[in-house]
Design a protein around this motif. Structure first.
Motif, PDB file in Angstrom:
ATOM      1  N   LEU A 266      22.368 -79.491 -16.258  1.00 38.77           N
ATOM      2  CA  LEU A 266      22.977 -78.160 -16.397  1.00 38.77           C
ATOM      3  C   LEU A 266      23.664 -78.015 -17.750  1.00 38.77           C
ATOM      4  O   LEU A 266      23.607 -76.952 -18.372  1.00 38.77           O
ATOM      5  CB  LEU A 266      23.980 -77.921 -15.266  1.00 38.77           C
TER       6      LEU A 266
ATOM      7  N   THR B 141      28.488 -73.043 -18.306  1.00 29.02           N
ATOM      8  CA  THR B 141      27.499 -73.808 -17.546  1.00 29.02           C
ATOM      9  C   THR B 141      27.138 -73.110 -16.244  1.00 29.02           C
ATOM     10  O   THR B 141      25.963 -73.061 -15.865  1.00 29.02           O
ATOM     11  CB  THR B 141      28.027 -75.224 -17.266  1.00 29.02           C
TER      12      THR B 141
ATOM     13  N   GLN C 269      21.139 -77.258 -20.220  1.00 24.79           N
ATOM     14  CA  GLN C 269      20.620 -75.896 -20.036  1.00 24.79           C
ATOM     15  C   GLN C 269      21.520 -74.865 -20.697  1.00 24.79           C
ATOM     16  O   GLN C 269      21.075 -73.805 -21.121  1.00 24.79           O
ATOM     17  CB  GLN C 269      20.490 -75.616 -18.538  1.00 24.79           C
ATOM     18  N   ARG C 270      22.819 -75.177 -20.786  1.00 22.05           N
ATOM     19  CA  ARG C 270      23.784 -74.287 -21.432  1.00 22.05           C
ATOM     20  C   ARG C 270      23.536 -74.276 -22.947  1.00 22.05           C
ATOM     21  O   ARG C 270      23.651 -75.263 -23.615  1.00 22.05           O
ATOM     22  CB  ARG C 270      25.209 -74.769 -21.148  1.00 22.05           C
TER      23      ARG C 270
ATOM     24  N   GLU D 143      23.523 -71.855 -15.120  1.00 24.89           N
ATOM     25  CA  GLU D 143      22.934 -72.252 -13.843  1.00 24.89           C
ATOM     26  C   GLU D 143      22.352 -71.044 -13.119  1.00 24.89           C
ATOM     27  O   GLU D 143      21.349 -71.157 -12.395  1.00 24.89           O
ATOM     28  CB  GLU D 143      23.992 -72.928 -12.979  1.00 24.89           C
TER      29      GLU D 143
ATOM     30  N   THR E 166      24.508 -82.760 -13.375  1.00 23.72           N
ATOM     31  CA  THR E 166      25.491 -82.130 -14.254  1.00 23.72           C
ATOM     32  C   THR E 166      25.013 -82.152 -15.699  1.00 23.72           C
ATOM     33  O   THR E 166      25.179 -81.169 -16.439  1.00 23.72           O
ATOM     34  CB  THR E 166      26.844 -82.855 -14.142  1.00 23.72           C
TER      35      THR E 166
END
Length: 204
Positions: free
Chosen positions: A13, A141, A16-17, A145, A10
């Motif tokens: 991710l 998010t 990554q956002r 993903e 989590t």
């Protein structure tokens, strides 16, 4: 981030956002697929008292373009002509995206909560903002993903009346944010973080 023995997918991710401003229409997922994950992201997001006060309008195609046409024309009336070129370029950047999610708070529900739970009445507006923030994070998010970029804008309340009229939005829905999304045409830049000692306390 410190090494963890705990599961941290989590967090990966979440990292990554990012706020992606160079958005495009090079998207392989169908509109139905994208709408489905956005709806589920809102559905599973927690709200105080399970009040479910967050609403979302997911726009593609002409409806997406209409959102940013409204923003453009609204700002054209408010921003001096001699300095409008920068604003126009910025709005056209959002319009270049594949779609836009409009996020609202359902105010009648909040009014009922204030009446029925008077002891907490002063908190329900804040709690609804927390709820919409959690939904926004989950939408953002899940898009990241799936390798889709997004950013969040706040042209409300300037555009509220025109948005409600253009899309037949219930009057009890209060516009809180606009999230354009699409293909990532250029990555986000580096992100700095403040020192942990200025931000956190761990008490044992």
């Amino acid at each position: 981030m410190e090494a963890l023995n705990m599961q941290n997918e989590t967090l990966k991710l979440a990292a990554q956002r990012r706020s992606i401003y160079a958005l495009g229409k090079n998207v392989t997922e169908s509109q139905d697929e994208i709408a489905s994950v956005i709806k589920e992201a809102v559905r599973v997001s927690p709200t105080a008292f399970n009040s479910q006060t967050t609403r979302a309008v997911i726009t593609f195609g002409d409806s997406h373009d209409k959102v940013w046409d409204i923003v453009m024309e609204t700002l054209r009336k408010a921003v001096p002509a001699e300095s409008f070129a920068g604003t126009e370029a910025k709005i056209n950047g959002f319009k270049a995206a594949y779609g836009t999610t409009l996020l609202f708070t359902e105010m009648d529900t909040i009014a009922n909560l204030k009446e029925n739970f008077a002891l907490y009445a002063d908190n329900f507006d804040d709690w609804s903002e927390q709820g919409i923030g959690l939904a926004m994070q989950n939408i953002w998010t899940v898009l990241a993903e799936n390798k889709l970029g997004a950013n969040v804008q706040h042209y409300n309340p300037l555009i509220d009346e025109a948005i409600h009229e253009a899309f037949g939005i219930p009057t009890s829905w209060r516009l809180r944010a606009q999230m354009p999304f699409g293909s990532i045409e250029a990555p986000a830049g580096d992100k700095d973080f403040m020192d942990d000692n200025d931000r956190f306390k761990v008490l044992k």
